[in-house]
Motif scaffolding. Sequence first.
Motif, PDB file in Angstrom:
ATOM      1  N   LEU A  56       8.160 154.471  -7.235  1.00  0.00           N
ATOM      2  CA  LEU A  56       7.768 153.506  -8.277  1.00  0.00           C
ATOM      3  C   LEU A  56       6.333 152.481  -8.188  1.00  0.00           C
ATOM      4  O   LEU A  56       5.616 152.701  -8.837  1.00  0.00           O
ATOM      5  CB  LEU A  56       8.736 152.231  -8.526  1.00  0.00           C
ATOM      6  N   CYS A  60       3.887 155.349  -8.794  1.00  0.00           N
ATOM      7  CA  CYS A  60       3.678 155.383 -10.222  1.00  0.00           C
ATOM      8  C   CYS A  60       2.956 154.241 -10.758  1.00  0.00           C
ATOM      9  O   CYS A  60       2.058 154.551 -11.782  1.00  0.00           O
ATOM     10  CB  CYS A  60       5.099 155.516 -10.733  1.00  0.00           C
ATOM     11  N   VAL A  61       3.349 153.058 -10.660  1.00  0.00           N
ATOM     12  CA  VAL A  61       2.679 152.039 -11.259  1.00  0.00           C
ATOM     13  C   VAL A  61       1.450 151.715 -10.855  1.00  0.00           C
ATOM     14  O   VAL A  61       0.270 151.876 -12.007  1.00  0.00           O
ATOM     15  CB  VAL A  61       3.447 150.743 -10.724  1.00  0.00           C
ATOM     16  N   ILE A 110      -0.320 154.916 -12.534  1.00  0.00           N
ATOM     17  CA  ILE A 110      -0.459 154.936 -13.865  1.00  0.00           C
ATOM     18  C   ILE A 110      -1.616 153.897 -14.428  1.00  0.00           C
ATOM     19  O   ILE A 110      -2.253 154.207 -15.598  1.00  0.00           O
ATOM     20  CB  ILE A 110       0.990 154.533 -14.635  1.00  0.00           C
ATOM     21  N   PHE A 145       4.023 159.041 -16.025  1.00  0.00           N
ATOM     22  CA  PHE A 145       5.245 158.628 -15.264  1.00  0.00           C
ATOM     23  C   PHE A 145       6.005 159.886 -14.993  1.00  0.00           C
ATOM     24  O   PHE A 145       6.373 160.186 -13.803  1.00  0.00           O
ATOM     25  CB  PHE A 145       6.300 157.547 -15.933  1.00  0.00           C
ATOM     26  N   TYR A 195       6.238 161.015 -11.110  1.00  0.00           N
ATOM     27  CA  TYR A 195       7.415 160.727 -10.752  1.00  0.00           C
ATOM     28  C   TYR A 195       7.831 162.222 -10.033  1.00  0.00           C
ATOM     29  O   TYR A 195       8.681 162.309  -9.099  1.00  0.00           O
ATOM     30  CB  TYR A 195       8.229 160.337 -11.517  1.00  0.00           C
ATOM     31  N   SER A 198      13.380 159.346 -15.161  1.00  0.00           N
ATOM     32  CA  SER A 198      12.288 160.070 -15.916  1.00  0.00           C
ATOM     33  C   SER A 198      13.106 160.266 -17.335  1.00  0.00           C
ATOM     34  O   SER A 198      12.641 160.429 -18.348  1.00  0.00           O
ATOM     35  CB  SER A 198      11.562 161.028 -15.135  1.00  0.00           C
TER      36      SER A 198
END
Lengths: 278, 393
Positions: A78, A81-82, A85, A205, A209, A256
């Motif tokens: 995460l 990803c954060v 993104i 994501f 992910y 996801s």
Amino acid sequence: MMKPKTKKKIKDRSAFIVKLLIGILFMLPIIIGLLFSFQTETDLVSYPLKFFTANPTLEHYISAFTTIPILHYLKNTLIVCVIAITAQIVFSSLCAYAFVFFDFKGKEFFWNVVLACMMIPGEVTIITNYVTIQNIGLVNTYPGLFITSMIGGTSIFMMRQYYKSLPKDFKDAATIDGCGELGFLFRVATPLSIPTISSLAIYLFVHIYNQFFWPLLVANDDKMRTIQVGISFLVTSDVTDYGRILAGAMVTILPSVLIYIFGQDYIIKGMTSGGVKG
Amino acid sequence: MAKVSMIGLKKVYPNTEKKKRGKNQKTEEKSNLKVTAEGVLAVQDFNLEIADKEFIVLVGPSGCGKSTTLRMVAGLEEITDGELYIDGKLVNDVEPKDRDIAMVFQNYALYPHMTVYDNMAFSLKLKHTPKDEIDRKVKEAAEILGISDLLGRKPKALSGGQRQRVAIGRAIVRQPKVFLMDEPLSNLDAKLRNQMRAEIIKLRHRVDTTFIYVTHDQTEAMTLGDRIVIMKDGEIMQIGTPQEVFQHPANLFVADFIGAPRMNIFDGELVKNAAGRYAVRLEQLEVELPEEKQERLKAKNVSPCKVLLGVRPDHLKLSDQGVSGTVDVSEMMGSAIHLHLSLAGKDCIIVVPTGDMTQSQITDFTPGTSLKVSFSGYNAHIFDPESGLNLEY
């Protein structure tokens, strides 16, 4: 002679059945995985295999959570990803804005470079990227995990298509109202592009992910592993516990899948924006 | 409120790609665009003095450069050459936001994510105007335009007419020196357009500032403008009051563009009659020109010659003596009939008022009917067949 209304009904229903079958075909591996993950060890090795068990169990899920630190891996994923993104949305918005609203020398050439980048599979550049990351000492770090995902051709492409679809009058009106380039970008273009940004975020994501090869190369330390790499450690050389592997896989795909289900409207809107005149 | 001066304005869009041209081919004409070695010539030699509080209308067909000119005034287009003064200050290189102008766009350009209130307040917020002042100005403008109850709505919840009012309101709140309008009524249906046109006239008297209005609709131009600037291919064809451009068109283009239905143009002849006075001849009909035209032609020493003779459809009268024509089509418009005639080898239109006609007279104009028409010398416009210029001016 069949009535046109009946004919249309039959046609619609046939189309629905065909779509349903195709959907089931795509979903089948996940459905089978989900059903098997709740079966006992005995059911899983019985012959013939049964899709439905009379004795569903959570033992494989408990086993998966106790064998590997799934929650820690999820946290790592995460974080990656954060950051990736957010960075990708910011950079691709700025880059796409320049491609649409600025005139500069070599604009066509650079746009072709972006398009070319979209055509090159990630695996081709993975070794050179790894060497670079290793040389700057980012192996086993979060930046090492997310740095290559901070910008991408697809994101630039999607944002550019969106900005191109914005009526030119918005820019003119904002200019007269007193907005500079950044003012227009942040006060007008970005709020209007929230559906596109949302779809881009969901797409990214799912993509980030599910990355496996890059995190496998960059994160050797167990503390830095992401979920996709971590889950592969459920497969040990001495014993293959299919139930546990399936349970781990189900936990892994859950975020996801949920995001995709709830965000599919945005994804479709984002993919088609710019292509259809509204 | 401000004077606007445009001196020799020119706009060239540079060629983006190298075009293959012959050695001697310096200028090529592509539809109505002039492509030169520099690029596409959109506006050239544009000279205009706009007085304080004047309502100027730029009118012309698509691609004539009227919107480009307006955008140069707004600062949205760079001026290739020439000087632009607003209130005596050279503003060629001044940012649009600092020119003290406001603009209304054809497509409204309302920000969809903002409410009507926020749309109207946006420019004031950017100027860091105090909140209570913004509130007062927005509510005042909304009151003027009758959109007070729409302030909380988003643009998508408004009709076309309401959106256009909001767009005008957004411009009003800025209290600009110059109000620019780029075909603001083009997206509205005919009924709403007429209504909004009347509202713009009222608005003009209320805000009492300088207006520059762009349209391709000559009716809008005639009804709204103090003066009209008629443009073609990036150049000014004529500047004048609605009455002037209608009664004294400077050239064939203006004569044809202004007025609905358009002016009839015939192959005629300018002659001198036995008394030595100028007259126009169309087939067997010879009409002596009035004194004022005689003087103008004498002053220019115009010799008798072949001319293009222009007569507006309303000025052609049914008569016992005149040029013979045949009715092709008869269009009943209510208060008048538009008769399409084959006359003197041309297709022409004549407007016949139905006020004093009986029902049987109205239905008399069936296709194939032979008629005779004439006109008065006051209503004859004579143009040079080669240059298209009005021979009187």
